[in-house]
Each structure stands twice: as C-alpha cells, then as structure tokens.
Design a protein around this motif. Structure first.
Motif, short mmCIF file in Angstrom:
data_model
loop_
_atom_site.label_atom_id
_atom_site.label_comp_id
_atom_site.label_asym_id
_atom_site.label_seq_id
_atom_site.Cartn_x
_atom_site.Cartn_y
_atom_site.Cartn_z
N MET A 1 21.75 47.54 19.03
CA MET A 1 22.24 47.53 17.94
C MET A 1 22.61 45.81 18.55
O MET A 1 23.61 45.31 19.59
CB MET A 1 23.86 48.02 17.65
CG MET A 1 25.06 47.31 17.02
SD MET A 1 24.05 48.32 15.03
CE MET A 1 25.57 47.60 13.86
N MET A 2 23.06 44.80 17.38
CA MET A 2 23.45 43.60 18.42
C MET A 2 24.98 43.30 18.27
O MET A 2 25.42 44.14 17.20
CB MET A 2 23.10 42.78 16.74
CG MET A 2 21.87 42.48 17.00
SD MET A 2 20.94 40.84 18.70
CE MET A 2 21.39 39.54 17.50
N PRO A 3 25.31 42.62 19.43
CA PRO A 3 26.90 42.33 18.95
C PRO A 3 27.50 42.14 17.95
O PRO A 3 26.74 41.65 16.58
CB PRO A 3 27.26 41.82 20.62
CG PRO A 3 25.78 41.63 20.63
CD PRO A 3 25.02 41.84 19.77
N VAL A 6 28.86 35.75 16.37
CA VAL A 6 27.62 34.43 16.85
C VAL A 6 27.40 34.51 18.22
O VAL A 6 26.37 34.26 18.99
CB VAL A 6 27.87 33.84 15.99
CG1 VAL A 6 26.52 32.30 16.41
CG2 VAL A 6 27.14 34.42 14.36
N THR A 7 28.62 33.87 18.41
CA THR A 7 28.85 33.52 20.24
C THR A 7 27.87 35.00 20.95
O THR A 7 27.40 34.38 21.98
CB THR A 7 30.39 33.66 20.46
OG1 THR A 7 30.87 32.27 19.34
CG2 THR A 7 30.16 32.94 22.36
N ILE A 9 25.63 37.16 20.23
CA ILE A 9 24.47 37.36 19.72
C ILE A 9 23.59 36.31 20.66
O ILE A 9 22.61 36.71 21.02
CB ILE A 9 24.65 36.76 18.26
CG1 ILE A 9 25.26 37.99 17.59
CG2 ILE A 9 22.72 37.09 18.00
CD1 ILE A 9 24.88 37.84 15.41
N LYS A 10 24.55 35.03 20.84
CA LYS A 10 23.34 34.86 21.44
C LYS A 10 23.30 34.02 23.04
O LYS A 10 22.27 34.39 23.65
CB LYS A 10 24.08 32.57 21.31
CG LYS A 10 23.49 31.51 21.91
CD LYS A 10 22.24 31.25 21.86
CE LYS A 10 21.41 30.13 22.05
NZ LYS A 10 20.23 29.66 22.45
N PHE A 13 20.90 37.95 23.72
CA PHE A 13 19.49 36.98 23.61
C PHE A 13 19.29 36.37 24.29
O PHE A 13 17.96 36.71 25.35
CB PHE A 13 19.88 35.73 22.42
CG PHE A 13 18.27 35.67 22.19
CD1 PHE A 13 16.95 36.16 22.35
CD2 PHE A 13 18.18 34.52 22.04
CE1 PHE A 13 15.97 35.76 22.22
CE2 PHE A 13 16.83 33.49 21.42
CZ PHE A 13 15.81 34.41 22.05
N ARG A 17 16.81 38.23 27.32
CA ARG A 17 15.45 37.36 27.85
C ARG A 17 14.74 36.61 28.78
O ARG A 17 13.93 36.91 29.22
CB ARG A 17 14.97 36.45 26.98
CG ARG A 17 15.94 34.81 26.61
CD ARG A 17 15.48 33.66 25.24
NE ARG A 17 16.51 32.67 25.87
CZ ARG A 17 15.91 31.42 25.10
NH1 ARG A 17 14.75 31.68 24.75
NH2 ARG A 17 17.09 30.72 25.09
N GLY A 235 11.04 30.96 21.44
CA GLY A 235 12.55 32.17 20.96
C GLY A 235 12.04 33.20 20.19
O GLY A 235 12.29 34.50 20.37
N ALA A 236 10.63 32.90 19.22
CA ALA A 236 10.54 33.78 18.20
C ALA A 236 10.41 34.83 18.69
O ALA A 236 10.52 36.46 18.64
CB ALA A 236 9.83 32.99 16.76
N ALA A 237 8.60 34.86 19.33
CA ALA A 237 8.57 36.51 20.36
C ALA A 237 8.85 36.72 21.28
O ALA A 237 8.90 37.81 21.06
CB ALA A 237 7.28 36.15 20.48
N MET A 239 12.20 36.90 20.95
CA MET A 239 12.98 37.76 20.40
C MET A 239 11.98 39.62 20.22
O MET A 239 13.01 40.55 20.46
CB MET A 239 13.69 36.94 19.38
CG MET A 239 14.55 38.47 18.49
SD MET A 239 16.35 37.58 19.21
CE MET A 239 17.24 39.58 18.28
N ALA A 240 11.14 39.18 19.12
CA ALA A 240 10.47 40.26 19.13
C ALA A 240 10.50 41.60 20.53
O ALA A 240 10.27 42.19 20.26
CB ALA A 240 8.93 40.10 18.70
N TYR A 243 13.81 42.61 21.48
CA TYR A 243 14.79 43.30 21.52
C TYR A 243 13.69 44.41 20.73
O TYR A 243 14.51 44.97 19.39
CB TYR A 243 15.39 42.37 20.57
CG TYR A 243 16.40 41.60 20.59
CD1 TYR A 243 16.42 40.08 21.10
CD2 TYR A 243 18.33 42.56 20.33
CE1 TYR A 243 17.82 40.15 21.58
CE2 TYR A 243 18.99 41.83 20.62
CZ TYR A 243 19.17 40.64 21.37
OH TYR A 243 20.44 40.53 22.18
#
Lengths: 269, 261
Positions: A1-3, A6-7, A9-10, A13, A17, A235-237, A239-240, A243
């Motif tokens: 689950m994401m926090p 927005v701070t 989340i970044k 992330f 990674r 960053g797109a792949a 995150m895939a 996460y």
C-alpha cells in the motif's frame, strides 16, 4: 500500500528503486533520430540520467550503429565505454562483419573492449535472420553465450521462435521498441512456454497486471528490466518492478540479477 | 480513503486484440488498494463496441461493488447517436456517472465530424466532463488520424461549459505538442497521461507549457498497468505541489470526489 502524502510517495519510490539494484539492459548514446523533449547524447549525459534514476549498471548501445553504420557506431560506443565502471556494450551486428574482417575476429576484439551483448536489426539493415543468412553469426553468439537483443518490430514472432529453437543456448531478449508489444501477449506467452532461452525486456511491456501474470506462469527469470533511456523515462518500468506484487527476490531478479546472470556466462575468449 | 491518487482514465472488461489478464472491478479494486488509488474513472469496453445499455448496467454495478470508488464515463457512439444520448441524459447527475467518452479512432469517425455535435451541445449545457481519445497522426495506423487533437478545436471553442480531457494527451510527440497547444489556449482543456510513450521530459513539458493544474494521472488499465504512468509522474523533475495536482487534486476538483468519498 502506498503511503498517504505525495512527499512520502516520492521518497518511498526512490527507496524502493534503490533497494532492488537496477541493471538497465536498454540504454543508448548518440543522436536519437526522432523528436524528443530532453536530449542526452554523450556518455556523461547518459550517466547523469542513470544516476538520477538509481540505476547502478547498464548495457549501452549507440544510435549510430543502427542509423548510420554498425561498425562506426560500435567503435564510437566502445571508445565511450572505456574506463566507465558499470557500463557494458551492446554492439550491433549484421550477418557479415565489416569489410575486410571476419565477424568472428570482429566479435573477439569487441569482447575485449567490454562488448557483452549483441543487437541485430534484420528489417532496418535489410538481411534475413533465417539460418541461410544469419546462421553462422548466431552460432558464434551461441558459442560465446552472448545475449542477442531483438526489437519485435524488426522481425516476425515466427522468426524469433526459429532463432530461439535453433540456438537453444543463445539467450534472446526481445524488446518492445518501435510498436506496441502489449497486443502480442498471446504470442509471446506461447513462445515463453516453447523457448526456455527467450526473455522479455520491460520498457514497453505495459499490459495491466502483465508482470505478475508472466512471473506466475513462467517464473521471474524470463523478465529483464530495460528503460530505453534517455528517450523514455526510466522511472515508468522501475515502478512496475519495484511495486510489483512479487517477492523481494523476484523483484531483484527482474531489476538486475537476471541480466547479471546472463552476462556472467559470456565467454569472452 | 484520502483521494491522493485518482486514475482519471481506465477501462473494465475484455478486449479482442490482446489477452486481458483481468478486466474485472475486483482486480481493479485490489490494485487500487495496493497502490493507494482512491478512485478510478472507467469506461467499460462494451460501451466502446456498441453495447451501450449493458455497459451502463455494468458501470452501475462497478460503482456499487466498489462503494463509490469506480465511477464511469458513458460512451457516445456517433453511429448510435440517439441511443447514446438517451442513456447519457438519463444518467446525468447519478453518482456513478462521471462524464462522456468519445473515441474517434475506434468509431472511425473524425473528431471534428458533425455527428458529435449533439453530445458537445449537451456537455456544454450540462457542464459535463468529456474524455476524448486523442492520438498522433500515424502512417501505420491511419485511423488514429481521426483523433489528432487539432480536429477538436472547433467543438472546444464552441463549448466552454464542458470540461475536456484530452485522453493520452495526443499519444506521441506531435500529438503531445498539439494537445498542449489546445490546453494552453483553452482553460477548460486538460491532458491525461495515459498511453505507452513515457517520453522523458514530457510531464515537465506539460507542466511548463500548460500547467500542473491541467494534467491528470491516468492509466488506461487494463491495457496499461497503472504502475508505469505512476512511475513516470513520480520520477519527473517537478515540484511536490505539481505532483500532488497531477496525481489527484485536479481529478478531485473536476469530478467533485470530495463529495463522493
């Protein structure tokens, strides 16, 4: 689950990674022919992009090897990689070597200079990947266990199948560059079943829940992270992968360990 | 749930051209929970292929099943204009209904075709959200030429009451620029980030040349996994305020989601 800010989340992330050890199988230097919002053409500019994306190691190609001349582009690539830790070359080959040099001799000298994978472009470079034309070079790659990277837009899936089955110890990585690969998931899943040496690169493997589905059916060994940086946003792949609803071990394999394993087998002499 | 992330463009159901792993509301909800997506706005694939009443029924069901977290666009099909309009008019104001979806490429009907006029008039009058599939011109897939953003300017100019979402923000580079030009010129035009071209620098370009207040996160699930566009936004070189606007705040405002929690 994401926090829940927005701070956060970044921050999470970036931590996620950094934790999985990304080794990017698909990065480029030199002039990209298409339009782009941000250019990064030199090795130093590329390194800045990779560092910003927490990418530790990368397999690099030169656009001039595709768009101008394989040998000239490969030479520029291998010159640029000299003394650069964590970067390895994915040179471009055609069935014949450069004029006046056998492809085997050429390959041998490239291996000494950090080449660790090969790309081939049958459509763009107007040759056949079938045995009557590419058989000798594919056998050479197989002897060296050098991963062969192919864009699915450069040949048919039947041709990819023939390469994989005809050269079962040759690791083959298929990338979704040039046109949507998401439409081909019926075909590539069948090929993953048939061909133990087939791997898929991730930058355009975007099908919803696709990563989990492939891992459930074929294991995490068949997927390899790639970004197509600096053209695409790494960053797109990332995150895939970071996460995905997979074990930490599976995430690390896809992020980089699968590629590390393939490259560790390359026979350089 | 705090509406921090809203997916403004997704779908439910199967699609013939590829094998959808799971296009059900339950699969969507599980992934939404895992990623912290509070709401998703979908258009059911059945609505895109002419089965409008069935799409309406399944859209209602998804809203109920998700306890209000999955809302829906209803498709205006230019080849079934009256049937589409009747359904949309009937559903206006209902909690599951989030807006109208147009797909010029799929319906083989150019975005500037007069057959769309009735739905634009309705959207203007009722202040509806209109999501349009937009894409770049394509030699390989010429039907996408019907969805080039420039074709929409006439309708946009005439309908300041509607909120216009340019789906996929134009699809590829030339489409991105055209979509950004429209959004910069018309304050009721928004860009959504769905698509498979995660061009490095495009989010930054949209923020700089339009505004983060007019860019929306969207996934196109189940075609495209939300983690790809989410990673694109998280990795973009933009401020926290820009990121918050794109990920959720703009959609909360447009779809009045505070009232819908």
């Amino acid at each position: 689950m994401m926090p829940v800010s927005v701070t956060d989340i970044k921050q999470r992330f970036n931590e996620a990674r950094a934790a999985v050890g990304f080794f990017d199988s698909n990065v480029w230097i030199g002039p990209y022919q298409g339009p782009t919002f941000l250019r990064a053409e030199t090795i130093d500019e590329l390194l800045a992009v990779l560092k910003g994306a927490c990418i530790e190691e990368a397999l690099v190609s030169h656009f001039a090897s595709v768009n101008y001349d394989p040998w000239e582009g490969n030479s520029l690539l291998l010159d640029a990689l000299e003394g650069r830790d964590g970067l390895w070359g994915a040179i471009v080959l055609t069935p014949e070597g450069p004029r006046g040099c056998r492809v085997g001799e050429y390959l041998q000298s490239a291996l000494i200079r950090k080449a660790r994978a090969v790309r081939m472009f049958p459509r763009s470079h107007s040759f056949s990947i079938q045995e009557w034309h590419s058989g000798p070079v594919l056998r050479l790659l197989e002897q060296h266990e050098l991963p062969l990277i192919l864009h699915h837009s450069e040949l048919s899936w039947s041709e990819i199948r023939s390469v994989c089955l005809g050269h079962p110890t040759l690791p083959v990585i298929v990338e979704g560059t040039g046109k949507k690969i998401l439409y081909n998931n019926r075909i590539f899943c069948r090929l993953l079943e048939d061909c133990a040496n087939l791997h898929l690169e991730l930058h355009n493997l975007v099908n919803g829940l696709g990563i989990e589905d492939i891992v459930e059916r074929f294991g995490p060994e068949r997927l390899v992270y790639g970004s197509y940086a600096p053209v695409r946003q790494p960053g797109a792949a990332q995150m895939a992968v970071a996460y995905s609803r997979l074990s930490d071990d599976a995430k690390r394999q896809i992020a980089g360990d699968n590629l590390r394993r393939l490259l560790s087998k390359v026979v350089s002499t | 749930m705090n509406p921090l992330i809203v997916d403004a463009h997704a779908h439910l159901g199967a699609w013939p051209r590829f094998s959808v792993v799971d296009g059900s509301p339950d699969a969507a909800l599980q992934l939404m929970d895992y990623l912290g997506i509070s709401h998703t706005i979908v258009s059911h694939h059945l609505g895109l292929v002419g089965m409008l009443s069935e799409a309406e029924r399944l859209s209602r069901e998804a809203f109920e099943r998700s306890q209000g977290r999955i809302l829906s666009y209803l498709v205006f099909d230019p080849h079934r204009a009256q049937e589409s309009l009747d359904i949309i008019v009937r559903c206006c104001g209902e909690p599951f209904f989030a807006g109208v979806k147009l797909h010029p490429a799929l319906h083989c009907c150019p975005a500037d075709d007069v057959r769309y006029a009735p739905v634009w008039e309705l959207a203007d009058e009722r202040k509806l959200v209109v999501l349009i599939h937009t894409w770049d011109r394509s030699i390989e897939n010429p039907v996408q030429n019907y969805s080039f953003p420039d074709l929409l300017e006439g309708f946009i100019k005439a309908t300041s009451g509607a909120t216009v979402l340019l789906g996929h923000a134009g699809g590829h580079y030339d489409g991105f620029l055209a979509a950004a030009r429209l959004a910069a010129a018309y304050p009721n035009v928004y860009l959504d980030l769905t698509g498979d071209d995660f061009a490095r620098g495009r989010v930054e370009y949209f923020v700089q040349h339009v505004s983060s207040s007019r860019v929306l996160f969207g996934s196109d699930m189940p075609w495209i996994d939300p983690r790809f566009p989410l990673g694109e936004v998280l990795a973009a070189d933009i401020t926290y305020a820009d990121r918050a606007a794109i990920l959720g705040e703009n959609a909360v405002r447009i779809f009045s989601l505070e009232d819908n929690k």
